[in-house]
Write an enzyme that holds these catalytic residues in place. Structure first.
Site, PDB file in Angstrom:
ATOM      1  N   ARG A 244     -27.398   4.500 -10.122  1.00 25.89           N
ATOM      2  CA  ARG A 244     -28.682   3.627 -10.148  1.00 25.89           C
ATOM      3  C   ARG A 244     -28.790   2.618  -8.830  1.00 25.89           C
ATOM      4  O   ARG A 244     -26.853   2.174  -7.968  1.00 25.89           O
ATOM      5  CB  ARG A 244     -27.400   2.354 -11.125  1.00 25.89           C
ATOM      6  CG  ARG A 244     -28.647   3.102 -12.991  1.00 25.89           C
ATOM      7  CD  ARG A 244     -27.580   2.035 -13.597  1.00 25.89           C
ATOM      8  NE  ARG A 244     -26.322   2.118 -13.492  1.00 25.89           N
ATOM      9  CZ  ARG A 244     -26.460   1.363 -14.390  1.00 25.89           C
ATOM     10  NH1 ARG A 244     -26.208   0.299 -15.162  1.00 25.89           N
ATOM     11  NH2 ARG A 244     -24.503   1.416 -15.246  1.00 25.89           N
ATOM     12  N   GLU A 384     -12.723  -4.046 -22.486  1.00 23.70           N
ATOM     13  CA  GLU A 384     -13.077  -4.433 -23.280  1.00 23.70           C
ATOM     14  C   GLU A 384     -13.052  -3.652 -25.239  1.00 23.70           C
ATOM     15  O   GLU A 384     -13.495  -4.676 -25.975  1.00 23.70           O
ATOM     16  CB  GLU A 384     -15.025  -3.478 -23.230  1.00 23.70           C
ATOM     17  CG  GLU A 384     -15.474  -4.022 -21.590  1.00 23.70           C
ATOM     18  CD  GLU A 384     -15.724  -3.482 -20.380  1.00 23.70           C
ATOM     19  OE1 GLU A 384     -17.301  -3.499 -19.855  1.00 23.70           O
ATOM     20  OE2 GLU A 384     -15.847  -1.553 -20.974  1.00 23.70           O
TER      21      GLU A 384
END
Length: 404
Positions: A244, A384
């Site tokens: 990205r 996470e």
């Protein structure tokens, strides 16, 4: 004893965890944690998982295209878990969902209505949201009796000051939900909680967290709460990432449209899948590969240099937004493992009161700053999955309390 499966789908990976839960608010107990990486794109996917003692339970590379998408990866994970825990039943499945939009600022039970609404946010996170929801649908079929819980990467950032959330475009767009959401919130939530545990005095101060991986962003925390993030409306903004682009002049999009004659799908593919480290190096999106090649490959060196430059620039910007900085935390696959990147980010940052200890950095100790550094620099592995497991535990406890 209740059990939960956590699923954390990245753009080319699937992290998973198998937890024992104590619904009386005890900390979830991780029994198996693992990762399937290099999913799709004709690659040889790799699965690795460990038990609670760190022992490797599986370390397997699959044939090319044998794990072509996240649905196939989940099937591999479930087959592995059922082989290891054939008698275990799941009470809950917790899912990382990247984009909660303007609607969701806390974990929520996944219903047909919620899933339909989350699907509307797929254009805002095309590398992640479809995979997240594919995992949700597959888990609903595989575990129909389990409570399915969504945990949102955007939720941690929902209380930003207005000036940190808006764009200078007509206000009607903000009212329609076009605003800076921020991402990697589950990682930042964990780092905030861990910092409160190991260094409460630092937790209460001004902290910058650099979550550096195939997806990369930075976040400024004040007293453990997010006040600014490098990512914005989508997971494209801010730092360059594996594939990205990161921060980009909007005029580049106009150039692609008007001069290059590119369509929306073409532009989306370039920005999400062909840019970042891969686009700059024309070699790989994997920092490990680039660092190994950097001595002989100029473009690999340039891609690494640009990555470091943008981190340093964002570090200064977040320090300004916070009014100073007392702590810098590195996390994520690159942040936790790349000695070179940490060194280059902190090099020459004495003006900010930051100085790292070369030996501590080489050993990847928890604190890598010198004793005289005014800014404490830490390396904290993120988790996470534990944040997702906590949400699953709390959702089960809430349902038990409601049923009582």
């Amino acid at each position: 004893m209740a059990h939960a499966l956590t699923l954390n789908a990245g753009s080319s990976s699937l992290k998973f965890g198998y937890f024992h839960l104590d619904t009386d608010a005890g900390e979830p107990d991780a029994r198996i944690v693992g990762l399937v990486e290099r999913i799709g794109q004709g690659q040889r996917a790799h699965m690795r998982a460990k038990g609670p003692d760190g022992a490797v339970l599986i370390d397997k590379e699959f044939g090319r295209n044998h794990v072509s998408d996240h649905g196939t990866a989940l099937e591999r994970v479930v087959a592995f878990l059922r082989d290891r825990r054939p008698d275990a039943t799941l009470s809950a499945v917790g899912h990382r969902v990247v984009h909660g939009g303007p609607d969701f600022d806390a974990p929520v039970e996944l219903t047909d209505k919620v899933i339909k609404r989350l699907a509307e946010f797929e254009p805002l996170a095309p590398l992640h949201q479809p995979h997240n929801l594919s995992g949700v649908r597959a888990a609903l079929e595989l575990f129909p009796d389990a409570v399915q819980v969504a945990c949102f990467d955007t939720a941690f950032h929902r209380n930003h000051p207005w000036v940190n959330d808006t764009f200078a475009i007509p206000r009607r767009f903000y009212d329609e939900g076009v605003r800076r959401y921020g991402f990697h919130g589950l990682s930042y939530e964990y780092i905030s909680s861990k910092l409160a545990e190991i260094a409460p005095h630092l937790h209460m101060g001004r902290t910058i967290v650099a979550h550096l991986g195939n997806g990369a962003s930075m976040c400024g925390l004040m007293g453990g709460r997010s006040v600014a993030s490098s990512m914005g409306f989508t997971a494209l903004d801010g730092l360059p990432m594996g594939t990205r682009c990161g921060q980009l002049d909007p005029g580049v999009l106009l150039y692609m449209l008007q001069t290059e004659g590119m369509g929306a799908d073409e532009i989306q593919n370039v920005l999400y899948r062909e840019s970042g480290l891969l686009g700059l190096s024309e070699l790989s999106n994997d920092m490990r590969t680039l660092e190994a090649a950097a001595k002989e490959n100029e473009r690999a060196r340039e891609a690494i240099s640009y990555f470091v430059f943008r981190i340093r620039r964002e570090l200064g910007a977040l320090a300004a937004a916070l009014g100073g900085v007392s702590t810098l935390v590195f996390c994520g696959g690159i942040g936790e493992n790349s000695v070179h990147i940490r060194e280059k980010v902190c090099e020459g940052m004495g003006w900010l009161g930051m100085e790292i200890d070369e030996g501590r950095n080489l050993r990847s100790e928890q604190i890598i700053s010198t004793d005289l550094s005014r800014v404490r620099v830490l390396v904290i592995p993120t988790n996470e999955e534990l944040v997702i497991a906590r949400a699953a535990r709390d959702m089960l406890a809430q349902k038990e309390e409601t049923a009582a």
